[in-house]
Write a protein that holds these residues in place. Sequence first.
Motif, short mmCIF file in Angstrom:
data_model
loop_
_atom_site.label_atom_id
_atom_site.label_comp_id
_atom_site.label_asym_id
_atom_site.label_seq_id
_atom_site.Cartn_x
_atom_site.Cartn_y
_atom_site.Cartn_z
N TRP A 67 0.84 -1.20 0.00
CA TRP A 67 0.00 0.00 0.00
C TRP A 67 0.87 1.26 0.00
CZ3 TRP A 67 -4.07 1.95 -1.67
CH2 TRP A 67 -4.70 3.06 -1.09
N TYR A 68 1.95 1.25 0.76
CA TYR A 68 2.85 2.40 0.78
C TYR A 68 3.49 2.61 -0.59
CZ TYR A 68 6.73 5.52 1.73
OH TYR A 68 7.60 6.58 1.68
N GLY A 69 3.77 1.53 -1.32
CA GLY A 69 4.42 1.63 -2.61
C GLY A 69 3.52 2.07 -3.75
N THR A 70 2.21 2.09 -3.53
CA THR A 70 1.30 2.49 -4.59
C THR A 70 1.39 4.00 -4.86
OG1 THR A 70 -0.53 2.86 -3.04
CG2 THR A 70 -0.32 0.65 -4.00
N PRO A 71 1.08 4.42 -6.09
CA PRO A 71 1.11 5.86 -6.42
C PRO A 71 0.14 6.69 -5.58
CG PRO A 71 1.09 4.51 -8.41
CD PRO A 71 0.83 3.59 -7.26
N LEU A 72 -0.85 6.06 -4.99
CA LEU A 72 -1.80 6.79 -4.16
C LEU A 72 -1.15 7.28 -2.86
CD1 LEU A 72 -4.96 4.52 -4.53
CD2 LEU A 72 -4.66 6.83 -5.45
N ILE A 73 -0.06 6.65 -2.47
CA ILE A 73 0.60 7.01 -1.21
C ILE A 73 1.96 7.65 -1.45
CG2 ILE A 73 1.43 6.17 1.01
CD1 ILE A 73 -1.59 6.02 0.66
N SER A 74 2.82 7.00 -2.20
CA SER A 74 4.16 7.53 -2.45
C SER A 74 4.48 7.48 -3.93
CB SER A 74 5.21 6.75 -1.65
OG SER A 74 5.23 5.39 -2.08
N SER A 75 5.47 8.23 -4.35
CA SER A 75 5.83 8.29 -5.77
C SER A 75 7.12 7.51 -6.05
CB SER A 75 6.02 9.74 -6.20
OG SER A 75 7.04 10.37 -5.44
N ASN A 76 7.20 6.99 -7.26
CA ASN A 76 8.41 6.30 -7.73
C ASN A 76 8.80 5.10 -6.87
OD1 ASN A 76 8.73 8.27 -9.79
ND2 ASN A 76 9.74 9.64 -8.33
N ASN A 77 7.81 4.39 -6.36
CA ASN A 77 8.09 3.21 -5.52
C ASN A 77 7.43 1.96 -6.09
OD1 ASN A 77 9.84 4.02 -3.43
ND2 ASN A 77 8.18 5.09 -2.40
N MET A 78 7.35 1.88 -7.41
CA MET A 78 6.70 0.74 -8.06
C MET A 78 7.36 -0.59 -7.69
SD MET A 78 4.12 0.00 -9.92
CE MET A 78 3.73 1.63 -10.59
N LEU A 79 8.70 -0.59 -7.57
CA LEU A 79 9.40 -1.84 -7.24
C LEU A 79 9.14 -2.28 -5.80
CD1 LEU A 79 12.78 -1.25 -9.11
CD2 LEU A 79 10.97 -2.85 -9.70
N VAL A 80 8.85 -1.33 -4.92
CA VAL A 80 8.45 -1.68 -3.55
C VAL A 80 7.09 -2.34 -3.57
CG1 VAL A 80 7.81 -0.73 -1.30
CG2 VAL A 80 9.82 0.14 -2.49
N MET A 81 6.21 -1.80 -4.39
CA MET A 81 4.86 -2.37 -4.50
C MET A 81 4.89 -3.78 -5.08
SD MET A 81 1.52 -0.85 -6.49
CE MET A 81 2.18 -1.25 -8.12
N THR A 82 5.68 -3.98 -6.13
CA THR A 82 5.70 -5.29 -6.78
C THR A 82 6.27 -6.39 -5.88
OG1 THR A 82 7.84 -4.77 -7.81
CG2 THR A 82 5.85 -4.34 -9.10
N VAL A 83 7.37 -6.09 -5.18
CA VAL A 83 7.99 -7.12 -4.34
C VAL A 83 7.10 -7.48 -3.17
CG1 VAL A 83 9.30 -5.55 -2.86
CG2 VAL A 83 10.14 -7.86 -3.25
N ASN A 84 6.44 -6.49 -2.59
CA ASN A 84 5.59 -6.79 -1.44
C ASN A 84 4.27 -7.43 -1.85
OD1 ASN A 84 6.83 -5.75 1.23
ND2 ASN A 84 7.29 -4.13 -0.24
N PHE A 85 3.78 -7.09 -3.03
CA PHE A 85 2.58 -7.75 -3.53
C PHE A 85 2.87 -9.23 -3.78
CE2 PHE A 85 -0.18 -9.11 -7.08
CZ PHE A 85 -1.42 -8.91 -6.47
N THR A 86 4.04 -9.50 -4.37
CA THR A 86 4.47 -10.89 -4.58
C THR A 86 4.60 -11.62 -3.25
OG1 THR A 86 5.68 -10.25 -6.57
CG2 THR A 86 6.26 -12.37 -5.56
N GLY A 87 5.20 -10.93 -2.27
CA GLY A 87 5.34 -11.52 -0.94
C GLY A 87 4.00 -11.83 -0.31
N ALA A 88 3.04 -10.93 -0.49
CA ALA A 88 1.70 -11.15 0.08
C ALA A 88 1.05 -12.39 -0.53
CB ALA A 88 0.83 -9.92 -0.17
N LEU A 89 1.24 -12.60 -1.84
CA LEU A 89 0.69 -13.79 -2.49
C LEU A 89 1.32 -15.06 -1.92
CD1 LEU A 89 0.49 -12.66 -6.24
CD2 LEU A 89 -1.36 -12.77 -4.56
N PHE A 90 2.64 -15.04 -1.72
CA PHE A 90 3.33 -16.19 -1.13
C PHE A 90 2.79 -16.48 0.27
CE2 PHE A 90 6.62 -15.91 -4.40
CZ PHE A 90 7.04 -17.22 -4.51
N GLN A 91 2.68 -15.45 1.10
CA GLN A 91 2.24 -15.65 2.48
C GLN A 91 0.80 -16.15 2.52
OE1 GLN A 91 4.70 -15.53 4.50
NE2 GLN A 91 5.96 -14.54 2.91
N LEU A 92 -0.03 -15.62 1.63
CA LEU A 92 -1.43 -16.08 1.58
C LEU A 92 -1.50 -17.54 1.19
CD1 LEU A 92 -4.33 -15.15 1.96
CD2 LEU A 92 -4.38 -14.52 -0.47
N ALA A 93 -0.65 -17.96 0.24
CA ALA A 93 -0.62 -19.36 -0.16
C ALA A 93 -0.18 -20.25 0.99
CB ALA A 93 0.32 -19.53 -1.36
#
Length: 240
Positions: A67-93
């Motif tokens: 959520w912090y990495g999304t453009p709605l919160i911070s700028s130029n943090n797309m790679l933060v968003m992608t890695v943590n989204f991937t991590g969230a999918l792993f943890q959910l699995a």
Amino acid sequence: MIGLYSLSVSVITICKDAAGAAGNIFAIGLFVSPIPTFRRIIRNQSTEQFSGLPYIYALLNCLLCTWYGTPLISSNNMLVMTVNFTGALFQLAYIVLYVAYADKQKKMMMLGLLSAVLAIFAIIVVTSLHIPDADLRRDIVGIISGVSLISMLASPLLIINLVIRTKSVEFMPFYLSLSMFLMSASFTLYGSFNDDIFIYVPNGIGTILGITQLVLYCHYKRTGSESSKEPLIESYEETT
């Protein structure tokens, strides 16, 4: 002067993206580390003495950092968003697999905690979207995600204490410590190049802790200390 400034900005952008990409790659090492544990769970059709709490907490942390990495919160943090989204999918699995093979008491506890995590995340998202000032919104979400990340990266302190007390690296997997160090170091650089205190401070702390683990490993390493990988991962998760 303008040309030199543009060149400098381009170099910084390239360095930032390279550090972020490296951080994403090294993070995969952390995300896949529980796989041997779940192979054992599936093989034995039981969660045995494994704890599901690390996955619950890791899911919350990944969601907050996404959520912090999304453009709605911070700028130029797309790679933060992608890695943590991937991590969230792993943890959910992992959580789904854990619930599938847990006994009734653990199953109900995990489902309750999962519901609580999703509710907390939803509240933070909705509340932050109602903050009209973009800078204040970024600071509040940044502090929340930063504190969550620091506490997660600091969890190996329990293992460090155990290693010092037992003078053995039996309970500290080398590649897990190395992956944490490399990931934290990469995102420390990423946050520095992006001038984002909410990224480089928590990851800087993680880098220091990673170096500490690696130094201790080299100091206390003994022949035959890593006789089995499965117990090592089990011990790590139960400690965290």
